[in-house]
Scaffold this motif. Sequence first.
Motif, PDB file in Angstrom:
ATOM      1  N   MET A 191       0.818  -1.209   0.000  1.00 52.05           N
ATOM      2  CA  MET A 191       0.000   0.000   0.000  1.00 52.05           C
ATOM      3  C   MET A 191       0.856   1.264   0.000  1.00 52.05           C
ATOM      4  O   MET A 191       0.433   2.309  -0.486  1.00 52.05           O
ATOM      5  CB  MET A 191      -0.941   0.005   1.214  1.00 52.05           C
ATOM      6  CG  MET A 191      -1.987  -1.093   1.179  1.00 52.05           C
ATOM      7  SD  MET A 191      -3.179  -0.970   2.534  1.00 52.05           S
ATOM      8  CE  MET A 191      -2.195  -1.550   3.904  1.00 52.05           C
ATOM      9  N   MET A 192       2.072   1.184   0.556  1.00 49.91           N
ATOM     10  CA  MET A 192       2.934   2.359   0.665  1.00 49.91           C
ATOM     11  C   MET A 192       3.940   2.459  -0.479  1.00 49.91           C
ATOM     12  O   MET A 192       4.193   3.542  -1.011  1.00 49.91           O
ATOM     13  CB  MET A 192       3.671   2.331   2.005  1.00 49.91           C
ATOM     14  CG  MET A 192       2.744   2.392   3.212  1.00 49.91           C
ATOM     15  SD  MET A 192       3.627   2.388   4.790  1.00 49.91           S
ATOM     16  CE  MET A 192       4.243   0.693   4.845  1.00 49.91           C
ATOM     17  N   THR A 193       4.532   1.330  -0.838  1.00 44.26           N
ATOM     18  CA  THR A 193       5.535   1.301  -1.921  1.00 44.26           C
ATOM     19  C   THR A 193       5.176   0.176  -2.884  1.00 44.26           C
ATOM     20  O   THR A 193       5.842  -0.860  -2.911  1.00 44.26           O
ATOM     21  CB  THR A 193       6.943   1.090  -1.345  1.00 44.26           C
ATOM     22  OG1 THR A 193       6.966  -0.130  -0.575  1.00 44.26           O
ATOM     23  CG2 THR A 193       7.370   2.250  -0.471  1.00 44.26           C
ATOM     24  N   PRO A 194       4.106   0.338  -3.662  1.00 41.51           N
ATOM     25  CA  PRO A 194       3.618  -0.769  -4.508  1.00 41.51           C
ATOM     26  C   PRO A 194       4.632  -1.187  -5.559  1.00 41.51           C
ATOM     27  O   PRO A 194       5.388  -0.373  -6.089  1.00 41.51           O
ATOM     28  CB  PRO A 194       2.352  -0.178  -5.150  1.00 41.51           C
ATOM     29  CG  PRO A 194       2.547   1.300  -5.105  1.00 41.51           C
ATOM     30  CD  PRO A 194       3.321   1.563  -3.852  1.00 41.51           C
ATOM     31  N   GLY A 195       4.621  -2.476  -5.839  1.00 41.55           N
ATOM     32  CA  GLY A 195       5.453  -3.040  -6.895  1.00 41.55           C
ATOM     33  C   GLY A 195       4.711  -4.167  -7.575  1.00 41.55           C
ATOM     34  O   GLY A 195       3.711  -4.677  -7.059  1.00 41.55           O
ATOM     35  N   GLY A 196       5.186  -4.574  -8.739  1.00 40.87           N
ATOM     36  CA  GLY A 196       4.567  -5.682  -9.446  1.00 40.87           C
ATOM     37  C   GLY A 196       3.253  -5.367 -10.113  1.00 40.87           C
ATOM     38  O   GLY A 196       2.480  -6.286 -10.443  1.00 40.87           O
ATOM     39  N   VAL A 197       2.950  -4.076 -10.329  1.00 44.28           N
ATOM     40  CA  VAL A 197       1.728  -3.683 -11.014  1.00 44.28           C
ATOM     41  C   VAL A 197       2.062  -2.697 -12.129  1.00 44.28           C
ATOM     42  O   VAL A 197       3.098  -2.022 -12.090  1.00 44.28           O
ATOM     43  CB  VAL A 197       0.711  -3.035 -10.046  1.00 44.28           C
ATOM     44  CG1 VAL A 197       0.195  -4.067  -9.049  1.00 44.28           C
ATOM     45  CG2 VAL A 197       1.338  -1.866  -9.307  1.00 44.28           C
ATOM     46  N   ASP A 198       1.168  -2.612 -13.127  1.00 45.65           N
ATOM     47  CA  ASP A 198       1.393  -1.675 -14.218  1.00 45.65           C
ATOM     48  C   ASP A 198       0.827  -0.301 -13.877  1.00 45.65           C
ATOM     49  O   ASP A 198       0.427  -0.045 -12.739  1.00 45.65           O
ATOM     50  CB  ASP A 198       0.808  -2.212 -15.528  1.00 45.65           C
ATOM     51  CG  ASP A 198      -0.696  -2.492 -15.424  1.00 45.65           C
ATOM     52  OD1 ASP A 198      -1.342  -1.927 -14.513  1.00 45.65           O
ATOM     53  OD2 ASP A 198      -1.217  -3.259 -16.256  1.00 45.65           O
ATOM     54  N   TYR A 207       5.691 -11.754  -7.273  1.00 45.38           N
ATOM     55  CA  TYR A 207       6.969 -11.691  -6.550  1.00 45.38           C
ATOM     56  C   TYR A 207       7.347 -10.245  -6.246  1.00 45.38           C
ATOM     57  O   TYR A 207       7.721  -9.898  -5.121  1.00 45.38           O
ATOM     58  CB  TYR A 207       8.060 -12.365  -7.377  1.00 45.38           C
ATOM     59  CG  TYR A 207       9.441 -12.256  -6.768  1.00 45.38           C
ATOM     60  CD1 TYR A 207       9.866 -13.179  -5.804  1.00 45.38           C
ATOM     61  CD2 TYR A 207      10.320 -11.243  -7.149  1.00 45.38           C
ATOM     62  CE1 TYR A 207      11.132 -13.084  -5.242  1.00 45.38           C
ATOM     63  CE2 TYR A 207      11.584 -11.145  -6.581  1.00 45.38           C
ATOM     64  CZ  TYR A 207      11.983 -12.054  -5.635  1.00 45.38           C
ATOM     65  OH  TYR A 207      13.229 -11.951  -5.076  1.00 45.38           O
ATOM     66  N   ASN A 208       7.244  -9.363  -7.256  1.00 39.71           N
ATOM     67  CA  ASN A 208       7.586  -7.958  -7.046  1.00 39.71           C
ATOM     68  C   ASN A 208       6.559  -7.238  -6.178  1.00 39.71           C
ATOM     69  O   ASN A 208       6.899  -6.274  -5.483  1.00 39.71           O
ATOM     70  CB  ASN A 208       7.709  -7.241  -8.389  1.00 39.71           C
ATOM     71  CG  ASN A 208       8.913  -7.696  -9.180  1.00 39.71           C
ATOM     72  OD1 ASN A 208       9.921  -8.109  -8.602  1.00 39.71           O
ATOM     73  ND2 ASN A 208       8.819  -7.655 -10.500  1.00 39.71           N
TER      74      ASN A 208
END
Length: 240
Positions: A191-198, A207-208
């Motif tokens: 929620m704070m530092t999202p990863g693995g999304v476009d 994983y990301n």
Amino acid sequence: MFGKRMWKLCLALSLAALLLILGTGTVWAQGPAPTGEYRELAGVGSRLAVWMAAQLHLNFAAFVLAVPMFALVIEFMGWRRKEKRFDRLAHEMARLLPPAFSITAILGAMMAIMLFTLYPTFMGYLTDIMGPTMWVYPLFFLAETFSLYFYYYSWNQLQGNKKWIHLLLGLALNIFGTAILFTADSWATFMMTPGGVDEVGNLTSLYNAVWNPGWMPLNIHRLVANITLGALLAGAYAAY
């Protein structure tokens, strides 16, 4: 005396949960929330209610995570040095685990119910992203539950030549507890530092999404913080 106080605390938490349920009458009457909105909890407010449940849950969870670490280290010291006083101290600390674990589970269930009923759209999105980890989480929880109760209630039976089995139970308890912490941290840090999304928020790599930029720093922070809080509460109990 300690048992009576724990029963009073459990009763107070149960009454608080009942009042919370009764206070959500307007929530259930609102019907499905429009996309992008969330339900409001009458009188308290959704954010305040979730924060209260989450804060209490995390305080007890920190204690449940830290105390087995202390107990295992002290028990191991007693086993290696063949000094019963260390084993008695570890057992005394472990006495706090069953009631604290039960309260932690109750508060966690309350928090989950409030999150999914008050923030359905957001929790639906988070479930779409972190769904596989949310299936693994209860498995870790069950494993921790069995490890904790076997660890505590088999203390007197697994002595002497069987002591190493008891130490392995304590090790398993700590491993599963840490795994639960790390899994939940992945949801918070996404929620704070999202990863693995476009660009539009669709999942591209689970994983990301789990190993996002804030995940490991928060794992380290909360692990140290939980140990510190557990040490404080254990010291306060020892002083009492």
